[in-house]
Scaffold this motif. Structure first.
Motif, PDB file in Angstrom:
ATOM      1  N   LYS A  13      -8.440  10.088  -6.312  1.00  0.00           N
ATOM      2  CA  LYS A  13      -9.402  10.598  -5.340  1.00  0.00           C
ATOM      3  C   LYS A  13      -8.881  11.857  -4.634  1.00  0.00           C
ATOM      4  O   LYS A  13      -9.648  12.565  -3.982  1.00  0.00           O
ATOM      5  N   LEU A  14      -7.580  12.117  -4.737  1.00  0.00           N
ATOM      6  CA  LEU A  14      -6.962  13.200  -3.976  1.00  0.00           C
ATOM      7  C   LEU A  14      -7.113  14.549  -4.673  1.00  0.00           C
ATOM      8  O   LEU A  14      -7.046  14.633  -5.909  1.00  0.00           O
ATOM      9  N   SER A  15      -7.263  15.588  -3.875  1.00  0.00           N
ATOM     10  CA  SER A  15      -7.321  16.943  -4.417  1.00  0.00           C
ATOM     11  C   SER A  15      -5.973  17.321  -5.015  1.00  0.00           C
ATOM     12  O   SER A  15      -4.928  17.171  -4.370  1.00  0.00           O
ATOM     13  N   LEU A  16      -5.964  17.803  -6.238  1.00  0.00           N
ATOM     14  CA  LEU A  16      -4.723  18.219  -6.879  1.00  0.00           C
ATOM     15  C   LEU A  16      -4.076  19.371  -6.120  1.00  0.00           C
ATOM     16  O   LEU A  16      -2.863  19.395  -5.913  1.00  0.00           O
ATOM     17  N   LYS A  17      -4.875  20.299  -5.670  1.00  0.00           N
ATOM     18  CA  LYS A  17      -4.346  21.529  -5.087  1.00  0.00           C
ATOM     19  C   LYS A  17      -4.058  21.402  -3.596  1.00  0.00           C
ATOM     20  O   LYS A  17      -3.150  22.054  -3.074  1.00  0.00           O
ATOM     21  N   HIS A  18      -4.803  20.547  -2.895  1.00  0.00           N
ATOM     22  CA  HIS A  18      -4.729  20.569  -1.428  1.00  0.00           C
ATOM     23  C   HIS A  18      -4.313  19.242  -0.805  1.00  0.00           C
ATOM     24  O   HIS A  18      -4.328  19.122   0.415  1.00  0.00           O
ATOM     25  N   TRP A  19      -3.940  18.255  -1.597  1.00  0.00           N
ATOM     26  CA  TRP A  19      -3.666  16.930  -1.026  1.00  0.00           C
ATOM     27  C   TRP A  19      -2.531  16.966  -0.012  1.00  0.00           C
ATOM     28  O   TRP A  19      -2.502  16.204   0.946  1.00  0.00           O
ATOM     29  N   ASP A  20      -1.580  17.896  -0.185  1.00  0.00           N
ATOM     30  CA  ASP A  20      -0.428  17.968   0.719  1.00  0.00           C
ATOM     31  C   ASP A  20      -0.458  19.252   1.547  1.00  0.00           C
ATOM     32  O   ASP A  20       0.587  19.774   1.927  1.00  0.00           O
ATOM     33  N   GLN A  21      -1.659  19.738   1.880  1.00  0.00           N
ATOM     34  CA  GLN A  21      -1.789  21.043   2.531  1.00  0.00           C
ATOM     35  C   GLN A  21      -1.155  21.087   3.922  1.00  0.00           C
ATOM     36  O   GLN A  21      -0.908  22.157   4.459  1.00  0.00           O
ATOM     37  N   ASP A  22      -0.861  19.944   4.527  1.00  0.00           N
ATOM     38  CA  ASP A  22      -0.283  19.924   5.875  1.00  0.00           C
ATOM     39  C   ASP A  22       1.220  19.688   5.879  1.00  0.00           C
ATOM     40  O   ASP A  22       1.814  19.485   6.934  1.00  0.00           O
ATOM     41  N   ASP A  23       1.853  19.728   4.704  1.00  0.00           N
ATOM     42  CA  ASP A  23       3.285  19.408   4.606  1.00  0.00           C
ATOM     43  C   ASP A  23       4.158  20.293   5.491  1.00  0.00           C
ATOM     44  O   ASP A  23       5.174  19.834   6.018  1.00  0.00           O
ATOM     45  N   ASP A  24       3.794  21.543   5.651  1.00  0.00           N
ATOM     46  CA  ASP A  24       4.646  22.472   6.395  1.00  0.00           C
ATOM     47  C   ASP A  24       4.682  22.182   7.890  1.00  0.00           C
ATOM     48  O   ASP A  24       5.463  22.810   8.616  1.00  0.00           O
ATOM     49  N   PHE A  25       3.870  21.250   8.350  1.00  0.00           N
ATOM     50  CA  PHE A  25       3.770  21.009   9.784  1.00  0.00           C
ATOM     51  C   PHE A  25       4.346  19.654  10.202  1.00  0.00           C
ATOM     52  O   PHE A  25       4.068  19.181  11.298  1.00  0.00           O
ATOM     53  N   GLU A  26       5.138  19.049   9.321  1.00  0.00           N
ATOM     54  CA  GLU A  26       5.753  17.770   9.665  1.00  0.00           C
ATOM     55  C   GLU A  26       6.764  17.959  10.794  1.00  0.00           C
ATOM     56  O   GLU A  26       7.436  18.982  10.884  1.00  0.00           O
ATOM     57  N   PHE A  27       6.876  16.958  11.638  1.00  0.00           N
ATOM     58  CA  PHE A  27       7.804  17.012  12.755  1.00  0.00           C
ATOM     59  C   PHE A  27       9.205  16.634  12.293  1.00  0.00           C
ATOM     60  O   PHE A  27       9.402  16.071  11.216  1.00  0.00           O
ATOM     61  N   THR A  28      10.189  16.937  13.129  1.00  0.00           N
ATOM     62  CA  THR A  28      11.572  16.624  12.812  1.00  0.00           C
ATOM     63  C   THR A  28      12.006  15.376  13.567  1.00  0.00           C
ATOM     64  O   THR A  28      11.400  14.979  14.559  1.00  0.00           O
ATOM     65  N   GLY A  29      13.090  14.785  13.091  1.00  0.00           N
ATOM     66  CA  GLY A  29      13.625  13.607  13.757  1.00  0.00           C
ATOM     67  C   GLY A  29      13.321  12.332  12.999  1.00  0.00           C
ATOM     68  O   GLY A  29      12.558  12.305  12.023  1.00  0.00           O
ATOM     69  N   SER A  30      13.935  11.254  13.449  1.00  0.00           N
ATOM     70  CA  SER A  30      13.775   9.951  12.813  1.00  0.00           C
ATOM     71  C   SER A  30      12.358   9.419  12.990  1.00  0.00           C
ATOM     72  O   SER A  30      11.674   9.732  13.967  1.00  0.00           O
ATOM     73  N   HIS A  31      11.946   8.587  12.037  1.00  0.00           N
ATOM     74  CA  HIS A  31      10.701   7.861  12.200  1.00  0.00           C
ATOM     75  C   HIS A  31      10.952   6.698  13.149  1.00  0.00           C
ATOM     76  O   HIS A  31      11.981   6.024  13.078  1.00  0.00           O
ATOM     77  N   LEU A  32       9.968   6.452  14.027  1.00  0.00           N
ATOM     78  CA  LEU A  32      10.183   5.505  15.119  1.00  0.00           C
ATOM     79  C   LEU A  32       9.032   4.517  15.206  1.00  0.00           C
ATOM     80  O   LEU A  32       7.919   4.777  14.749  1.00  0.00           O
ATOM     81  N   ALA A  33       9.327   3.381  15.824  1.00  0.00           N
ATOM     82  CA  ALA A  33       8.310   2.376  16.123  1.00  0.00           C
ATOM     83  C   ALA A  33       8.363   2.066  17.610  1.00  0.00           C
ATOM     84  O   ALA A  33       9.436   2.072  18.222  1.00  0.00           O
ATOM     85  N   LEU A  34       7.214   1.821  18.207  1.00  0.00           N
ATOM     86  CA  LEU A  34       7.150   1.427  19.608  1.00  0.00           C
ATOM     87  C   LEU A  34       7.438  -0.067  19.713  1.00  0.00           C
ATOM     88  O   LEU A  34       6.776  -0.883  19.064  1.00  0.00           O
ATOM     89  N   ARG A  35       8.409  -0.416  20.514  1.00  0.00           N
ATOM     90  CA  ARG A  35       8.875  -1.801  20.556  1.00  0.00           C
ATOM     91  C   ARG A  35       7.769  -2.793  20.905  1.00  0.00           C
ATOM     92  O   ARG A  35       7.697  -3.867  20.334  1.00  0.00           O
ATOM     93  N   ASP A  36       6.934  -2.452  21.848  1.00  0.00           N
ATOM     94  CA  ASP A  36       5.905  -3.385  22.292  1.00  0.00           C
ATOM     95  C   ASP A  36       4.522  -3.014  21.775  1.00  0.00           C
ATOM     96  O   ASP A  36       3.504  -3.428  22.332  1.00  0.00           O
TER      97      ASP A  36
END
Length: 762
Positions: A453-476
């Motif tokens: 279902k994903l666009s071949l050309k544009h499926w990852d068009q937002d990759d350049d805007f990923e944030f830095t740092g560890s992935h986190l979960a909210l404890r509560d």
């Protein structure tokens, strides 16, 4: 769900992949991200584990255990003013296009004017980020920002006004230094009490506007929904914060004192037999997975292949095409090598036959010479015999030498060919394909959609805007965010918006009570629609007059995907607490997304199983008992029947069947592009009737309106700030800019000075 909301020379495209196939590749070196749109899924996984086959649990060394201290979860951010700009998603040394539109005098001014602007902007950002618990007032900004030239107070005020209006400073929950007494005579209606609606409402309220939120559910949060039962906690929707570097949630973390835990990215994989996938094998297949993504990217962006049979080519179709071509190349290489061996053997046999023939002729010539010599009676006759036969023998021996040399060359070549390890008979073994399908399922999870279902050309068009740092979960749980933002808001729960009427006089939102069925009308000067894309696609909310074609086309173009979860609450933990996620490798492609990953993010004994791709859809038709039984069966295949008990409590999500969501989050569908996010973000004005351009009245927010940050909580948050800025400009004016705001795509000046608009309260 992500951060979260959940004729062409095809041979050249494939040639960038190793022809050796999966077993001839070097392991990948990158770590496995939890939820990137284009996952690089490599990890350092334990290669051997003690214990019986059904009790294998990853054991991590002490230095691999994550702490939950601020120093452990805070990302590395540049120092000083550069860091302030980075944390605010702005370039430190350049005026953005948006800023250039609001500050044309700066954009078209001198270099020194630009540098002065950037210094003030970055300084104000730094001041806000240093203390986001207190309002950064214009007065404080003027007193703190010291400029070499006098007479720049107005510029500081303008920049402060712009940053405040569009939510770069003074957003979230902070102490107001100069609270406004009274409200502006403007009313804004917001449809939806999710993250974007709540943030927009809070910001507009800060601007002094009268705001009402109508929410169809009996709760706030939208697709942020936390399951809580006793000491059990699990997020049913948004679950992960994908880094704090540049993330506006970093400000809310400080304001609310949120407790976050770092998610360990190691993810051991298990076959359905309970056997752990070998570390090197997983790395090798994962490298091939990334090479496949590189290959289809080459097809799309370098060979410009984006259609198949006149229809948009999807990512899934391209991947299977490349796999098919690679399998063909693998078979051809094996065939070529076998044919080379057979050809060399035939050539050797031919040379050997010729050698034997020459040897026979030499023996005959020598025998004939001996007979003639014996029959000769005189020395002169024998000398004649020798001379007559010598020339023939010399020629035969010369031919023999040449043939023996050729024979040695062919034998050497044959030995070299036979000593070379034969290529694999197949590109991927059955188990390699199963592991590859797990990676595909993880990609379907990240995008909430089957790969076809994903666009071949544009499926990852937002990759350049990923944030830095560890992935986190909210404890509560993630629910803390909407609960905090909702305080002090006028929210009408159990009130479903059914129609929006808009004109040059304002808006009317028609609604009905989901409890009594009674109808109501909410009137205002503007409305912000934050309903999920799935609701807009379903036509559950009508517009009068109808939305323009460019808007409806964008709604139809973008995809709205599905991810579901199975919450399993146990009396006690039977898995390694130091492992936050582990994978289940399905036996076939058609079931690769079925309970393919389990998460453990809570301090309570809770596992969250994921259903992705087509399986997310299929499992919505099954009963809770069947789904839970399947999840428990998978766990028992990994840890053993005696180890895994029945869960004490469980919960199964069905986001597609939720009338107020109709799915999980947006994706770029085949035939769509990032432009559709921009169209969805654009405001809509009433039809023009006369020389004046009407003000926009209908605004749109939500993750599906954020080109750079779609499908995320922070994207929804930022969209709320953006639309609050637009509405504020439209109703209150924009004194920070000298340009006229008069087009339907922009905003109009207020009908009266702000000082005359405040309704003073006694």
């Amino acid at each position: 769900m992500r951060c979260s909301l959940f004729g062409v020379d095809t041979h050249n495209a494939v040639s960038m992949m190793s022809a050796e196939g999966a077993t001839g590749l070097e392991p990948a070196g990158a770590e496995r991200p939890v939820q990137y749109k284009r996952p690089r899924l490599s990890d350092e996984r334990p290669s051997s584990l003690s214990g019986p086959a059904h009790h294998r649990m990853p054991v991590l060394s002490d230095d691999e255990l994550s702490s939950d201290s601020d120093s452990d979860i805070e990302p590395d951010i540049p120092a000083g003013l550069d860091g302030a700009a980075f944390s605010s998603r702005m370039p430190a040394n350049r005026v953005t296009q948006f800023e250039a539109e609001f500050f044309p005098d700066i954009a078209h001014g001198s270099q020194s004017a630009t540098m002065e602007f950037l210094f003030i902007r970055n300084k104000l950002l730094q001041m806000w980020l240093a203390d986001p618990l207190a309002e950064l007032t214009a007065e404080k900004a003027q007193n703190t920002v010291l400029l070499p030239q006098s007479g720049k107070a107005n510029l500081v005020m303008r920049i402060h006004g712009y940053l405040q209006r569009y939510g770069y400073i003074n957003y979230g929950l902070f102490n107001r230094i100069n609270p406004m007494h009274g409200k502006m005579p403007f009313k804004v209606v917001i449809v939806g009490a999710g993250m974007s609606g709540l943030m927009a409402a809070r910001q507009l309220q800060y601007f002094g506007l009268d705001v009402t939120i109508i929410e169809a559910r009996d709760r706030i949060g939208g697709r942020i929904h936390t399951f809580k039962s006793g000491h059990y906690v699990a997020d049913l929707g948004a679950m992960v914060i994908t880094g704090l570097g540049g993330n506006p949630l970093a400000v809310l973390k400080k304001q609310l004192g949120l407790k976050m835990s770092k998610i360990r990215r190691r993810c051991p994989l298990y076959f359905t037999t309970g056997e752990m996938v070998e570390r090197e094998r997983d790395k090798t297949v994962e490298l091939e997975f990334n090479r496949l993504l590189d290959s289809v990217s080459h097809l799309a962006h370098h060979l410009h292949v984006d259609q198949l049979g006149g229809k948009p080519l999807s990512l899934g179709q391209a991947l299977e095409l490349v796999i098919e071509l690679q399998e063909k190349r693998t078979r051809e290489k094996l065939r070529d090598q076998l044919q080379a061996v057979v050809a060399a053997q035939h050539e050797l046999a031919d040379v050997q036959g010729r050698v034997q023939e020459v040897q026979r002729r030499i023996r005959e010539a020598h025998s004939r010479q001996q007979r003639l010599m014996a029959s000769s009676s005189s020395e002169e006759d024998r000398r004649f015999v020798m001379q007559s036969t010598e020339q023939e023998l010399v020629g035969l021996f010369r031919t023999l030498d040449e043939l023996l040399e050729s024979q040695q060359e062919v034998e050497n070549r044959l030995d070299e060919t036979e000593d070379t390890e034969l290529p694999r008979a197949v590109y991927l073994s059955p188990r390699d394909r199963q592991i590859l399908d797990w990676h595909f399922a993880n990609l379907e999870f990240a995008n909430a959609a089957p790969l076809d279902k994903l666009s071949l050309k544009h499926w990852d068009q937002d990759d350049d805007f990923e944030f830095t740092g560890s992935h986190l979960a909210l404890r509560d749980g993630y629910c803390q965010l909407p609960q905090a933002l909702a305080k002090g808001m006028d929210i009408r729960l159990n009130t479903e918006a059914t129609a929006v009427h808009y004109s040059t006089d304002g808006v009317e939102v028609h609604a009905r009570s989901t409890q009594s069925g009674c109808a109501s009308i909410f009137r205002g000067d503007a409305v912000i629609i934050t309903a999920p894309l799935g609701v807009l696609k379903a036509g559950a909310l009508t517009f009068h007059p109808p939305l323009p074609e460019w808007k409806t086309q964008a709604i139809n173009n973008l995809g709205f995907g599905l991810l579901n979860k199975v919450i399993l609450c146990f009396e006690q933990r039977f898995w390694d607490a130091h492992v936050h996620l582990f994978g289940h490798v399905a036996t076939g492609t058609c079931s690769r997304g079925e309970l393919f990953m389990f998460w453990h993010l809570s301090h309570s004994p809770v596992l969250i199983a994921l259903l992705a791709g087509e399986d997310a859809v299929k499992f919505e038709s099954l009963s809770d008992d069947v789904v839970v039984a399947k999840a428990v069966s998978v766990l028992r295949s990994i840890f053993g029947d005696q180890t895994v008990p029945e869960p004490k409590e469980s919960h199964v999500t069905r986001w597609r069947q939720d009338d107020y969501a109709r799915g999980s989050y947006s994706y770029v569908a085949a035939g769509s592009s990032g432009n559709d996010y921009d169209f969805l973000a654009a405001a809509v004005s009433p039809a023009r009737n006369g020389p004046l351009v009407p003000r926009p009245r209908v605004f749109f927010a939500g993750e599906h309106t954020m080109r750079n940050y779609p499908a995320t909580v922070h994207g929804a948050l930022l969209s709320g700030l953006r639309e609050a800025g637009k509405v504020g400009d439209m109703l209150l004016g924009a004194p920070y800019t000298p340009r006229p705001l008069s087009t339907s795509a922009e905003v109009a000046l207020p009908p009266a000075p702000l000082s005359e608009l405040v309704q003073q309260t006694s």
